[in-house]
Design a protein around this motif. Structure first.
Motif, PDB file in Angstrom:
ATOM      1  N   LEU A 100     -38.070 -13.878  14.701  1.00 24.11           N
ATOM      2  CA  LEU A 100     -38.568 -14.190  13.364  1.00 24.11           C
ATOM      3  C   LEU A 100     -40.094 -14.288  13.328  1.00 24.11           C
ATOM      4  CD1 LEU A 100     -35.850 -16.725  12.197  1.00 24.11           C
ATOM      5  CD2 LEU A 100     -36.205 -14.385  11.357  1.00 24.11           C
ATOM      6  N   ALA A 103     -40.992 -10.712  13.122  1.00 22.34           N
ATOM      7  CA  ALA A 103     -40.473 -10.015  11.937  1.00 22.34           C
ATOM      8  C   ALA A 103     -41.139 -10.471  10.644  1.00 22.34           C
ATOM      9  CB  ALA A 103     -38.958 -10.218  11.839  1.00 22.34           C
ATOM     10  N   VAL A 104     -41.335 -11.762  10.478  1.00 22.32           N
ATOM     11  CA  VAL A 104     -41.871 -12.262   9.200  1.00 22.32           C
ATOM     12  C   VAL A 104     -43.254 -11.669   8.904  1.00 22.32           C
ATOM     13  CG1 VAL A 104     -42.636 -14.327   7.953  1.00 22.32           C
ATOM     14  CG2 VAL A 104     -40.426 -14.320   9.128  1.00 22.32           C
ATOM     15  N   ILE A 122     -36.792  -9.354   2.039  1.00 23.01           N
ATOM     16  CA  ILE A 122     -36.400  -9.648   3.429  1.00 23.01           C
ATOM     17  C   ILE A 122     -37.427 -10.582   4.063  1.00 23.01           C
ATOM     18  CG2 ILE A 122     -35.844  -8.631   5.669  1.00 23.01           C
ATOM     19  CD1 ILE A 122     -35.183  -6.030   4.095  1.00 23.01           C
ATOM     20  N   HIS A 123     -38.715 -10.344   3.765  1.00 23.48           N
ATOM     21  CA  HIS A 123     -39.789 -11.204   4.271  1.00 23.48           C
ATOM     22  C   HIS A 123     -39.553 -12.658   3.836  1.00 23.48           C
ATOM     23  CE1 HIS A 123     -43.875 -12.635   5.117  1.00 23.48           C
ATOM     24  NE2 HIS A 123     -43.970 -13.039   3.849  1.00 23.48           N
ATOM     25  N   CYS A 126     -36.443 -14.118   5.612  1.00 21.92           N
ATOM     26  CA  CYS A 126     -36.739 -14.394   7.019  1.00 21.92           C
ATOM     27  C   CYS A 126     -37.722 -15.559   7.175  1.00 21.92           C
ATOM     28  CB  CYS A 126     -37.277 -13.143   7.708  1.00 21.92           C
ATOM     29  SG  CYS A 126     -36.032 -11.882   8.013  1.00 21.92           S
TER      30      CYS A 126
END
Length: 161
Positions: A100, A103-104, A122-123, A126
């Motif tokens: 995460l 990913a973020v 999605i941001h 997450c």
């Protein structure tokens, strides 16, 4: 690689810097949806925040996480404590935190810099998951400190000598 019982001073500094920046950015995110819409539409509108602060703090998080991950790979770190389910949860919890933490910011960058609107939802999802998991991570640290009294928290407070 030698087995470690604690973290270096720079690893500890990076841990707390990332934690503070992630929490700051989560609270500072109100209004980013409108800022992204304005950016994608090429328009300007009233905003409650300076979106550049959120964006560049997110970039800083990614840079610090890359450095932290590299240090972890090069220097190592202590084993995740516990046994059984507690150990498995610790290992997978840390792995998910790292996923995460990469990913973020990457999703946010995809949205902000590349204009990939779908990355925004999605941001946000997450980022919420990251904050929840980070809270659980902190709670487990306190559980180790106050209930198990196993000295785990000292590893993130004092550098290994």
């Amino acid at each position: 690689m030698a087995r470690r019982t604690g973290y270096s001073g720079i690893q500890i500094l990076l841990h707390w810097a990332v934690a503070v920046l992630v929490v700051f950015n989560w609270f500072y995110s109100e209004g980013m949806g409108r800022a992204v819409d304005n950016r994608l539409d090429g328009s300007t509108g009233p905003l409650e925040l300076n979106p550049q602060i959120h964006v560049w703090v997110g970039v800083a998080v990614l840079v610090l996480v890359v450095v932290r991950f590299g240090l972890r790979k090069a220097r190592g770190g202590p084993d995740v404590p516990g046994q059984g389910l507690l150990h498995v949860a610790g290992v997978w919890g840390h792995r998910l935190l790292y996923v995460l933490l990469f990913a973020v910011p990457l999703l946010g960058m995809a949205m902000w810099f590349a204009g990939i609107d779908a990355a925004g939802d999605i941001h946000k999802l997450c980022a919420d998951a990251l904050l929840i998991l980070a809270g659980a991570h902190a709670a487990m640290g306190l559980f180790h400190h106050y209930v198990l009294k196993d000295g785990l928290m000292a590893r993130m407070m004092r550098p290994e000598s």
